[in-house]
Enzyme design. Structure first.
Site, PDB file in Angstrom:
ATOM      1  N   ASP A  64       0.855  -1.176   0.000  1.00 21.95           N
ATOM      2  CA  ASP A  64       0.000   0.000   0.000  1.00 21.95           C
ATOM      3  C   ASP A  64       0.898   1.236   0.000  1.00 21.95           C
ATOM      4  O   ASP A  64       1.556   1.530   1.004  1.00 21.95           O
ATOM      5  CB  ASP A  64      -0.901  -0.020   1.247  1.00 21.95           C
ATOM      6  CG  ASP A  64      -1.817   1.190   1.302  1.00 21.95           C
ATOM      7  OD1 ASP A  64      -1.741   2.038   0.392  1.00 21.95           O
ATOM      8  OD2 ASP A  64      -2.603   1.277   2.261  1.00 21.95           O
ATOM      9  N   ASN A  91       3.194   6.247  -9.747  1.00 22.21           N
ATOM     10  CA  ASN A  91       1.984   6.196 -10.584  1.00 22.21           C
ATOM     11  C   ASN A  91       0.714   5.906  -9.785  1.00 22.21           C
ATOM     12  O   ASN A  91      -0.360   6.358 -10.173  1.00 22.21           O
ATOM     13  CB  ASN A  91       2.169   5.120 -11.658  1.00 22.21           C
ATOM     14  CG  ASN A  91       0.860   4.755 -12.324  1.00 22.21           C
ATOM     15  OD1 ASN A  91       0.338   5.501 -13.147  1.00 22.21           O
ATOM     16  ND2 ASN A  91       0.291   3.611 -11.934  1.00 22.21           N
ATOM     17  N   TYR A 156      -8.721  15.442  -5.481  1.00 17.95           N
ATOM     18  CA  TYR A 156      -7.793  14.889  -6.481  1.00 17.95           C
ATOM     19  C   TYR A 156      -6.900  15.997  -7.062  1.00 17.95           C
ATOM     20  O   TYR A 156      -5.676  15.836  -7.168  1.00 17.95           O
ATOM     21  CB  TYR A 156      -8.635  14.228  -7.568  1.00 17.95           C
ATOM     22  CG  TYR A 156      -7.869  13.534  -8.666  1.00 17.95           C
ATOM     23  CD1 TYR A 156      -7.298  12.274  -8.458  1.00 17.95           C
ATOM     24  CD2 TYR A 156      -7.739  14.122  -9.914  1.00 17.95           C
ATOM     25  CE1 TYR A 156      -6.612  11.635  -9.482  1.00 17.95           C
ATOM     26  CE2 TYR A 156      -7.064  13.485 -10.942  1.00 17.95           C
ATOM     27  CZ  TYR A 156      -6.507  12.235 -10.719  1.00 17.95           C
ATOM     28  OH  TYR A 156      -5.830  11.596 -11.733  1.00 17.95           O
TER      29      TYR A 156
HETATM   30  P1  NDP Z   1      -6.280   2.684 -12.457  1.00 19.13           P
HETATM   31  O1  NDP Z   1      -7.335   2.856 -11.421  1.00 19.13           O
HETATM   32  O2  NDP Z   1      -6.635   2.074 -13.761  1.00 19.13           O
HETATM   33  O3  NDP Z   1      -5.027   1.901 -11.818  1.00 19.13           O
HETATM   34  C1  NDP Z   1      -4.501   2.327 -10.587  1.00 19.13           C
HETATM   35  C2  NDP Z   1      -3.319   1.461 -10.220  1.00 19.13           C
HETATM   36  O4  NDP Z   1      -2.765   1.969  -9.001  1.00 19.13           O
HETATM   37  C3  NDP Z   1      -3.669   0.011  -9.970  1.00 19.13           C
HETATM   38  O5  NDP Z   1      -2.593  -0.790 -10.389  1.00 19.13           O
HETATM   39  C4  NDP Z   1      -3.827  -0.056  -8.433  1.00 19.13           C
HETATM   40  O6  NDP Z   1      -3.498  -1.333  -7.883  1.00 19.13           O
HETATM   41  C5  NDP Z   1      -2.757   0.945  -8.032  1.00 19.13           C
HETATM   42  N1  NDP Z   1      -2.975   1.552  -6.721  1.00 19.13           N
HETATM   43  C6  NDP Z   1      -3.954   2.414  -6.348  1.00 19.13           C
HETATM   44  N2  NDP Z   1      -3.771   2.785  -5.081  1.00 19.13           N
HETATM   45  C7  NDP Z   1      -2.660   2.151  -4.639  1.00 19.13           C
HETATM   46  C8  NDP Z   1      -1.945   2.111  -3.418  1.00 19.13           C
HETATM   47  N3  NDP Z   1      -2.355   2.823  -2.359  1.00 19.13           N
HETATM   48  N4  NDP Z   1      -0.850   1.349  -3.318  1.00 19.13           N
HETATM   49  C9  NDP Z   1      -0.411   0.633  -4.382  1.00 19.13           C
HETATM   50  N5  NDP Z   1      -1.033   0.618  -5.562  1.00 19.13           N
HETATM   51  C10 NDP Z   1      -2.151   1.357  -5.681  1.00 19.13           C
HETATM   52  O7  NDP Z   1      -5.684   4.172 -12.677  1.00 19.13           O
HETATM   53  P2  NDP Z   1      -5.035   4.853 -13.975  1.00 19.13           P
HETATM   54  O8  NDP Z   1      -4.130   3.924 -14.646  1.00 19.13           O
HETATM   55  O9  NDP Z   1      -6.090   5.525 -14.747  1.00 19.13           O
HETATM   56  O10 NDP Z   1      -4.181   6.026 -13.269  1.00 19.13           O
HETATM   57  C11 NDP Z   1      -2.813   5.882 -12.942  1.00 19.13           C
HETATM   58  C12 NDP Z   1      -2.271   7.236 -12.501  1.00 19.13           C
HETATM   59  O11 NDP Z   1      -2.473   8.189 -13.527  1.00 19.13           O
HETATM   60  C13 NDP Z   1      -2.981   7.786 -11.257  1.00 19.13           C
HETATM   61  O12 NDP Z   1      -2.048   8.453 -10.436  1.00 19.13           O
HETATM   62  C14 NDP Z   1      -3.954   8.781 -11.848  1.00 19.13           C
HETATM   63  O13 NDP Z   1      -4.278   9.801 -10.939  1.00 19.13           O
HETATM   64  C15 NDP Z   1      -3.153   9.309 -13.020  1.00 19.13           C
HETATM   65  N6  NDP Z   1      -3.974   9.907 -14.075  1.00 19.13           N
HETATM   66  C16 NDP Z   1      -4.906   9.175 -14.762  1.00 19.13           C
HETATM   67  C17 NDP Z   1      -5.658   9.774 -15.758  1.00 19.13           C
HETATM   68  C18 NDP Z   1      -6.654   9.021 -16.572  1.00 19.13           C
HETATM   69  O14 NDP Z   1      -7.360   9.674 -17.381  1.00 19.13           O
HETATM   70  N7  NDP Z   1      -6.764   7.704 -16.441  1.00 19.13           N
HETATM   71  C19 NDP Z   1      -5.503  11.198 -16.083  1.00 19.13           C
HETATM   72  C20 NDP Z   1      -4.509  11.873 -15.306  1.00 19.13           C
HETATM   73  C21 NDP Z   1      -3.787  11.240 -14.341  1.00 19.13           C
HETATM   74  P3  NDP Z   1      -4.663  -2.425  -7.554  1.00 19.13           P
HETATM   75  O15 NDP Z   1      -5.209  -2.809  -8.898  1.00 19.13           O
HETATM   76  O16 NDP Z   1      -3.945  -3.545  -6.921  1.00 19.13           O
HETATM   77  O17 NDP Z   1      -5.650  -1.713  -6.687  1.00 19.13           O
END
Ligand code: NDP
Length: 248
Positions: A64, A91, A156
């Site tokens: 986490d 990320n 956010y």
């Molecule tokens: P997703 O929800 O598709 O994926 C999120 C990922 O982060 C998953 O692998 C999840 O793991 C992991 N995760 C979340 N919280 C934690 C934590 N506390 N510890 C470890 N792992 C964690 O998100 P996106 O791919 O869309 O987004 C990725 C990044 O890009 C984020 O920071 C988001 O804010 C940023 N972003 C996204 C945009 C978009 O349009 N999609 C636009 C701008 C920024 P698990 O599956 O195991 O929960």
């Protein structure tokens, strides 16, 4: 293209969406990769196998990112497994959207802890190793809303704006040790995070994007590969948009 040959990378949240795209792009460019995830165990195994199939070393760590203790343990095991660390990608991130009138303290704090505290946790945990090596590229995945703000996303947007200021401070503190730190600000990237949005509304937003499409995880990952490579050796402290021109 092997621009990251023999580089060692650590990525948080590598099981889905943008993080998954980043892990695979880093491996395709020649890097060994350790990545974290919070709950997606079977996805983590699949991605680990995909990286290994590319001939690279892979380590999947359940962690986490919002927990300082968990993060230090994860980083320590990544450094031991990889034998060093060149590229660090923050990320992992979540959304808990709500208009401010309805936003709970819990929704605000959860987003700040997962999106901003996690960046502090990881950067603190990797710092000693990067200082020892006198090299490293830290890449923080922010968002265009960290610059523009967005209704329904006060939590956010604040977390991402904080990330950008953190990035610039780290770049100033650690630049003299050859450690770089940059933010990438994606616009609308189609992932599970955005699947939950009203798709009619999404189509309307796309009309105002000059390139008239949503981005893909690969679009973001391409910039991560560049910022992780020696080709970007003179770039630090920047917030770089990957948004199809949505924000200029
Ligand atoms: P997703 O929800 O598709 O994926 C999120 C990922 O982060 C998953 O692998 C999840 O793991 C992991 N995760 C979340 N919280 C934690 C934590 N506390 N510890 C470890 N792992 C964690 O998100 P996106 O791919 O869309 O987004 C990725 C990044 O890009 C984020 O920071 C988001 O804010 C940023 N972003 C996204 C945009 C978009 O349009 N999609 C636009 C701008 C920024 P698990 O599956 O195991 O929960």
């Amino acid at each position: 293209m092997n621009q990251l040959q023999s580089k060692k990378a650590f990525v948080t949240g590598g099981t889905r969406g943008i993080g998954k795209g980043i892990v695979l792009a880093l491996a395709e460019a020649g890097a060994d990769v350790a990545f974290t995830y919070r709950s997606s165990v079977s996805e983590a195994n699949t991605i680990k196998e995909a990286v290994e199939a590319l001939g690279r070393k892979a380590l999947a760590i359940q962690c986490d990112a919002a927990s300082m203790l968990d993060t230090q343990t994860a980083v320590d095991s990544a450094i031991e497994f990889l034998g060093g660390l060149d590229i660090v990608v923050n990320n992992a991130g979540i959304t808990r959207d709500n208009l401010l009138m309805r936003m709970s303290e819990e929704q605000f704090n959860e987003v700040i802890q997962n999106n901003l505290n996690s960046v502090f946790n990881v950067t603190k945990a990797v710092m000693r190793q990067l200082l020892k090596q006198k090299s490293g590229s830290i890449i923080n995945i922010s968002s265009v809303v960290g610059i523009s703000g967005n209704p329904g996303q006060a939590n956010y947007a604040a977390s991402k704006a904080g990330m950008n200021a953190f990035t610039k401070s780290v770049a100033k503190e650690l630049g003299s040790r050859n450690i770089r730190c940059n933010s990438i600000a994606p616009g609308f990237i189609a992932t599970e995070m955005t699947d939950v949005l009203d798709q009619e509304q999404v189509a309307k937003w796309m009309e105002s994007v000059p390139l008239r499409r949503s981005g893909s995880p690969q679009d973001v990952a391409n910039l991560v590969v560049f910022l992780g490579s020696d080709a970007s050796a003179y770039i630090t402290g920047q917030v770089i948009n990957v948004c199809g021109g949505m924000q200029m």
